[in-house]
Write a protein that holds these residues in place. Structure first.
Motif, mmCIF file in Angstrom:
data_model
loop_
_atom_site.group_PDB
_atom_site.id
_atom_site.type_symbol
_atom_site.label_atom_id
_atom_site.label_comp_id
_atom_site.label_asym_id
_atom_site.label_seq_id
_atom_site.Cartn_x
_atom_site.Cartn_y
_atom_site.Cartn_z
ATOM 1 N N GLY A 127 -12.945 6.841 -20.117
ATOM 2 C CA GLY A 127 -12.921 6.572 -18.689
ATOM 3 C C GLY A 127 -11.512 6.871 -18.243
ATOM 4 N N CYS A 128 -11.123 6.246 -17.159
ATOM 5 C CA CYS A 128 -9.737 6.418 -16.764
ATOM 6 C C CYS A 128 -9.304 5.155 -16.043
ATOM 7 N N ALA A 129 -8.171 4.631 -16.475
ATOM 8 C CA ALA A 129 -7.704 3.363 -15.922
ATOM 9 C C ALA A 129 -7.272 3.515 -14.469
ATOM 10 N N VAL A 130 -6.903 4.731 -14.064
ATOM 11 C CA VAL A 130 -6.399 4.899 -12.695
ATOM 12 C C VAL A 130 -7.463 4.549 -11.649
ATOM 13 N N PRO A 131 -8.627 5.186 -11.660
ATOM 14 C CA PRO A 131 -9.638 4.755 -10.678
ATOM 15 C C PRO A 131 -10.116 3.337 -10.962
ATOM 16 N N GLY A 132 -10.081 2.925 -12.224
ATOM 17 C CA GLY A 132 -10.495 1.573 -12.586
ATOM 18 C C GLY A 132 -9.633 0.536 -11.879
ATOM 19 N N VAL A 133 -8.326 0.704 -12.006
ATOM 20 C CA VAL A 133 -7.422 -0.251 -11.365
ATOM 21 C C VAL A 133 -7.524 -0.133 -9.849
ATOM 22 N N MET A 134 -7.686 1.085 -9.368
ATOM 23 C CA MET A 134 -7.782 1.271 -7.922
ATOM 24 C C MET A 134 -9.016 0.571 -7.347
ATOM 25 N N SER A 135 -10.078 0.490 -8.151
ATOM 26 C CA SER A 135 -11.309 -0.094 -7.616
ATOM 27 C C SER A 135 -11.322 -1.614 -7.679
ATOM 28 N N THR A 136 -10.205 -2.219 -8.095
ATOM 29 C CA THR A 136 -10.159 -3.689 -8.122
ATOM 30 C C THR A 136 -9.912 -4.256 -6.737
ATOM 31 N N LYS A 137 -9.643 -3.377 -5.809
ATOM 32 C CA LYS A 137 -9.251 -3.785 -4.473
ATOM 33 C C LYS A 137 -10.202 -4.792 -3.828
ATOM 34 N N GLY A 138 -11.492 -4.601 -4.045
ATOM 35 C CA GLY A 138 -12.451 -5.440 -3.331
ATOM 36 C C GLY A 138 -12.677 -6.827 -3.917
ATOM 37 N N ILE A 139 -12.092 -7.113 -5.086
ATOM 38 C CA ILE A 139 -12.384 -8.398 -5.726
ATOM 39 C C ILE A 139 -11.751 -9.528 -4.922
ATOM 40 N N ALA A 189 0.832 6.773 -15.151
ATOM 41 C CA ALA A 189 -0.017 6.834 -13.956
ATOM 42 C C ALA A 189 -0.714 5.492 -13.720
ATOM 43 N N THR A 190 -1.192 4.900 -14.819
ATOM 44 C CA THR A 190 -1.837 3.598 -14.696
ATOM 45 C C THR A 190 -0.854 2.552 -14.190
ATOM 46 N N MET A 191 0.358 2.626 -14.736
ATOM 47 C CA MET A 191 1.361 1.645 -14.332
ATOM 48 C C MET A 191 1.679 1.747 -12.837
ATOM 49 N N ILE A 192 1.669 2.973 -12.342
ATOM 50 C CA ILE A 192 1.926 3.150 -10.907
ATOM 51 C C ILE A 192 0.843 2.453 -10.100
ATOM 52 N N VAL A 193 -0.414 2.642 -10.482
ATOM 53 C CA VAL A 193 -1.471 1.987 -9.694
ATOM 54 C C VAL A 193 -1.458 0.474 -9.900
ATOM 55 N N VAL A 194 -1.022 0.026 -11.084
ATOM 56 C CA VAL A 194 -0.876 -1.424 -11.267
ATOM 57 C C VAL A 194 0.161 -1.932 -10.270
ATOM 58 N N LYS A 195 1.231 -1.197 -10.161
ATOM 59 C CA LYS A 195 2.259 -1.571 -9.171
ATOM 60 C C LYS A 195 1.661 -1.554 -7.756
ATOM 61 N N MET A 196 0.895 -0.521 -7.456
ATOM 62 C CA MET A 196 0.293 -0.411 -6.124
ATOM 63 C C MET A 196 -0.626 -1.599 -5.837
ATOM 64 N N GLN A 197 -1.443 -1.958 -6.821
ATOM 65 C CA GLN A 197 -2.454 -2.983 -6.588
ATOM 66 C C GLN A 197 -1.916 -4.405 -6.659
ATOM 67 N N THR A 198 -0.898 -4.630 -7.499
ATOM 68 C CA THR A 198 -0.362 -5.992 -7.566
ATOM 69 C C THR A 198 0.796 -6.142 -6.593
ATOM 70 N N ASN A 199 1.309 -5.015 -6.140
ATOM 71 C CA ASN A 199 2.444 -4.994 -5.235
ATOM 72 C C ASN A 199 3.636 -5.729 -5.842
ATOM 73 N N SER A 200 3.829 -5.557 -7.124
ATOM 74 C CA SER A 200 4.939 -6.257 -7.759
ATOM 75 C C SER A 200 5.395 -5.482 -8.991
ATOM 76 N N TYR A 201 6.710 -5.275 -9.090
ATOM 77 C CA TYR A 201 7.249 -4.594 -10.261
ATOM 78 C C TYR A 201 7.194 -5.508 -11.475
ATOM 79 N N LYS A 202 7.244 -6.809 -11.195
ATOM 80 C CA LYS A 202 7.220 -7.778 -12.275
ATOM 81 C C LYS A 202 5.932 -7.600 -13.092
ATOM 82 N N TRP A 203 4.815 -7.499 -12.376
ATOM 83 C CA TRP A 203 3.547 -7.346 -13.081
ATOM 84 C C TRP A 203 3.440 -5.993 -13.750
#
Lengths: 828, 78
Positions: free
Chosen positions: A415-427, A749-763
């Motif tokens: 699979g790919c973690a990038v769309p996976g992480v991006m699709s967490t938005k609705g939770i 790439a995954t880390m970038i979307v993690v940053k995008m979705q959590t809005n935190s560099y810490k995470w």
């Protein structure tokens, strides 16, 4: 030209986006303003003599509670209706309503009407309502709510023009707008009291609306009115209402609005179809059936895989030549190598090109994947997926809505973690959302597969199938385990949300909507991810390139090159073409010409292509072409033979230089310095370097290992065989390496979307280091235990597998606290 | 008259009831109110999820699913 600013509001699933697409047309310009968890989308377009700015607000059920979406929407209304702000203030609110779910949608309408900005009600999906036997009298609704009402069907492109007409009409008559009032009967006294207290407030918003919101204990509004009113004064009113009528203001207001909606519903809607089973009911009888639900779910997941990953991958066969020709074009214009001296700029651009096309290669897969998600969202299957699986996920601190992100991340192989992480938005559950974001990267991404294949091919030939089963099924257990671990520790204090989810009727998605949404998501991927990935590629390149070879080594390789060149020279000294290649420059030139031809000839698949290629190369240099294809020319044949030998020798020198360069590079030294830690897992510096480089993109791991273990003899051994022979690893080593790869490393790439979705560099930092730590710990444990009990690779892997499965099952019974809202039976 | 409290999670498929009281507050209460769980509104249990936990309800003419842990906070009368 007059400017109109329109706010588009509505409940989730009301078809707001289709209305947005319907009126804004093709020549719209969309700007996305990413928020904390929700985006605000703005479209600019022209209609007649007006310039329209349409703001698509996040879907909200209400304007009173505290979800992220509601905060964003409310903040927008408050800020942008302010006439004193720099921004143009909002002129009209367009409230989109799902006509087949009128009662609940009107609940929001009442709240919007009270704000005091002109509202236009859009009865969307009117065709669907009609099909269900609902006869809606929109004129009567318009009269009862005293606001314009337009009937539309976004998916059938009906009503767009009427809506725009109504918007401009309303805009022209804006000043005549009369404030809408509901008579809240017994609450009125209290509303008026608060209103009086607000007399001195400078707020631009309707005092009555503020008073109502304050009685609803709305924190945003309380903040907005600031020092003009004390909280105690409001509490006093709420208290007195409670003692007088034994009712809470919050419940009272909600009930009152629903009752009002009910009045309108009964006055304006005739239901000709009471109790007749709808198509949705019929489908749900099968899709949500106790026996069939899970097999159907699995089948749909399988289908998503098959279409996106498998067929998408096949599609890359067609897009790859485009990328390859781009690459060839870039390589062609770069400076050529002077025998073994490859200019750094050439190296650099080849590296960058390879890095970027490796990522761009996935675009067809992503596009299909995003399109399928959009379809599933539109159809209405997503909430049903959550409905079916929530019970399992709940046990591990996740949410039913975590299903899709985990599936996309690679719940099966690839699979790919990038769309996976991006699709967490609705939770909606904040804690489950964070846990999902942090566990999706553990899934089996597509780019890990070549790495597994390499190792399995090298060390587990007979047990390949079993090993692949272990690898592909353990990920879901690991994800559940880690989710549980995180939610009971670092995420413990995060807010959870109740599982209250609408199961909307099934809809047929629109092609345009699906296309627009998947295109937008792919574009975000290209923009955000690729730019940052390339920045990292630059850093990696530098880390591999510097400090470079020592003077001594350079001399050594130069000497070796001289020997090869002298040999070549001797071989062709008496040749009649000798004067064509009697200088080093000429030899290098010919060599580059020869190598380039070989590379392109290899890539050419058809006879036609080969002919074209021949023609092209003949044109570039006719003399050299003679050496390339000497046919019966004896002298030319000799040169052909010599150049072939020389090309092999050069490659050997280049490879040795490269290996030495990697070994002595910053990255290589880092790999070495990590050996004291990683030795417990059985990793040497080469594996460390491979993992370090896989941070840019997981594909690099295979590429790096491949180049490190490439056989020095120029034979046709595959990378697997070379690795098995040259590395000195045992299958136990390989098992430890595989375990590390399963747990880590996350790609940039995954880390970038993690940053995008959590809005935190810490995470983001946590998401990088936690898996690395865990991976090292797990593979060290496996390796050490494996060594003590002298387990084989497969045995060690099986032990690890069953240990994980066992722990996961145990943890499932460890209760997870999910209720952190107050209340329950204690408070009666 | 049945004096025992009846909670929503104890109803079975096909049963209809009216909401009497929601025994919670804060975020969950607001969420439930917004979704139409107001006094006297009619609820019908449509089905349970395949694994028995969330349950699907019909309220205000639309379908919604809630976990049993949440349903157990809603008092109803049949």
């Amino acid at each position: 030209m007059k400017q109109i600013k329109v706010g588009l509001a509505g409940q989730p699933n009301c078809g707001k986006s289709t209305i947005f697409n319907l009126v804004s047309g093709i020549e719209q310009h969309i700007a996305n303003y990413p928020g904390v968890t929700v985006d605000k989308k703005v479209g600019f377009f022209k209609y007649e003599d007006y310039k329209v700015e349409m703001v698509d607000l996040p879907g909200t059920y209400s304007f009173s509670s505290f979800s992220q979406e509601e905060k964003v929407a409310k903040k927008f209304i408050i800020d942008e209706s302010n006439p004193n702000s720099k921004e143009k203030s909002i002129d009209i609110i367009v409230n989109v309503i799902d006509s087949s779910n009128l009662k609940r949608n009107l609940y929001l309408t009442f709240q919007l009407l009270e704000i005091g900005i002109p509202v236009i009600v859009v009865l969307n999906m009117i065709d669907i309502a009609k099909n269900r036997g609902l006869e809606i009298d929109s004129k009567k609704i318009s009269k009862m709510l005293s606001c314009p009402v337009v009937e539309t069907s976004g998916s059938k492109s009906i009503g767009g023009k009427e809506l725009m007409q109504t918007i401009t009409n309303t805009f022209e008559k804006k000043t005549k707008y009369e404030e809408f009032k509901i008579n809240y009967e017994e609450l009125e006294v209290h509303i008026q009291k608060i209103e009086k207290l607000l007399e001195n407030s400078k707020s631009h918003l309707s005092k009555r609306w503020l008073a109502i919101k304050l009685l609803e204990e709305d924190p945003t509004i309380l903040e907005h009115v600031g020092s003009n009113i004390k909280k105690e004064e409001i509490d006093k009113e709420i208290e007195s209402f409670h003692t007088l009528h034994d009712k809470d203001t919050i419940s009272f207001l909600a009930t009152f609005r629903y009752d009002s909606a009910d009045v309108i519903y009964h006055e304006c809607v005739k239901n000709n179809n009471i109790n007749k089973e709808t198509l949705t009911d019929k489908i749900d009888k099968i899709v949500l059936n106790r026996i069939f639900a899970i097999p159907i779910l699995l089948f749909i997941i399988f289908l998503v895989y098959e279409i996106s990953i498998v067929y998408g991958y096949k599609l890359t066969d067609y897009t790859w030549p485009i990328l390859a020709s781009m690459k060839n074009f870039i390589i062609d214009i770069l400076p050529m190598a002077d025998f073994t001296k490859v200019p750094m700029i050439t190296d650099f651009f080849i590296w960058m090109t390879n890095s970027s096309i490796a990522l761009l290669n996935y675009i067809p897969i992503f596009f299909i994947l995003f399109a399928l998600i959009a379809i599933m969202e539109d159809v209405g299957y997503m909430p049903r997926m959550a409905f079916i699986l929530d019970k399992i996920f709940k046990k591990f601190g996740l949410h039913g809505q975590s299903t899709l992100p985990l599936v996309l991340g690679g719940a099966m192989v690839g699979g790919c973690a990038v769309p996976g992480v991006m699709s967490t938005k609705g939770i909606s559950d904040e804690r489950a959302r964070m846990a999902t974001i942090l566990t999706v990267p553990y899934m089996n991404c597509l780019a890990k597969v070549p790495f597994y294949t390499l190792l399995l091919g090298a060390f587990f030939k007979p047990e390949m199938a079993l090993m692949m089963f272990f690898i592909s099924t353990i990920t879901i257990f690991i994800a559940l385990l880690i989710a549980k671990l995180l939610t009971t520790t670092v995420l413990k204090t995060r807010q959870t949300a109740p599982f209250v989810m609408e199961l909307p009727p099934y809809h047929v998605p629109t092609i345009k909507g699906v296309f627009i949404r998947s295109f937008q998501k792919v574009w975000i991927y290209i923009k955000k991810v690729v730019t940052i990935v390339l920045a990292v590629a630059v850093i990696l390149f530098a880390m591999l390139e510097f400090p470079g070879l020592s003077e001594d080594s350079i001399l050594k390789y130069e000497k070796q090159s001289e020997i090869y060149l002298a040999k070549f020279d001797k071989q062709i000294k008496n040749n009649k073409y000798y004067q064509l290649v009697d200088t080093k420059n000429e030899v290098s030139d010919l060599l580059n010409y020869y190598d380039r031809y070989r590379a392109k000839r290899m890539a050419a698949t058809s006879k036609e292509d080969a002919k074209q290629l021949d023609k092209k190369f003949k044109l570039i240099n006719a003399d050299y072409y003679t050496f390339l294809k000497p046919r019966k020319n004896k002298e030319a044949k000799k040169i052909n033979r010599a150049i072939r030998k020389l090309s092999r020798d050069r490659k050997k020198v280049l490879r040795e230089m490269k290996n030495e360069k990697i070994e002595n590079s910053i990255l290589g030294m880092t790999g070495r310095s990590l050996e004291p830690i990683t030795q417990y897992a059985g990793f040497d510096w080469k594996i460390n370097v491979a993992f370090l480089s896989s941070f840019a993109a997981r594909e690099s791991a295979v590429a790096t290992l491949g180049s490190i273990y490439e056989n020095n003899k120029a034979d046709s051994k595959r990378a697997e065989e070379a690795m098995a022979e040259n590395s000195g690893y045992t299958p136990l080593h390989a098992a430890a390496i595989i375990i590390f790869m399963i747990l880590t490393p996350p790609c940039i790439a995954t880390m970038i979307v993690v940053k995008m979705q959590t809005n935190s560099y810490k995470w983001m930092v946590f998401a990088i280091f936690f898996p690395v730590f865990l991976g090292i710990a797990m593979s060290s444990l496996t390796f050490t235990v494996g060594n003590i009990f002298s387990l084989s690779g497969v045995e060690a892997m099986a032990a690890f597998y069953f240990a994980i499965v066992f722990i996961t099952l145990i943890l499932a019974f460890y209760p997870s606290k999910s209720i952190n809202w107050k209340g329950g039976l204690n408070k009666v | 008259m049945n004096k025992k409290m009846i909670m929503l999670d104890t109803l079975s498929k096909g049963q209809k009831a009216k909401i009497k009281k929601i025994r919670t507050d804060g975020k969950l209460l607001r969420r439930l109110l917004d979704m139409g769980f107001v006094m006297n509104s009619e609820i019908e249990v449509i089905r349970e999820a395949p694994l028995f936990d969330p349950m699907e309800l019909k309220i205000q003419n639309y379908y919604i699913s809630i976990r049993k842990s949440e349903a157990s906070l809603i008092e109803v009368k049949i």
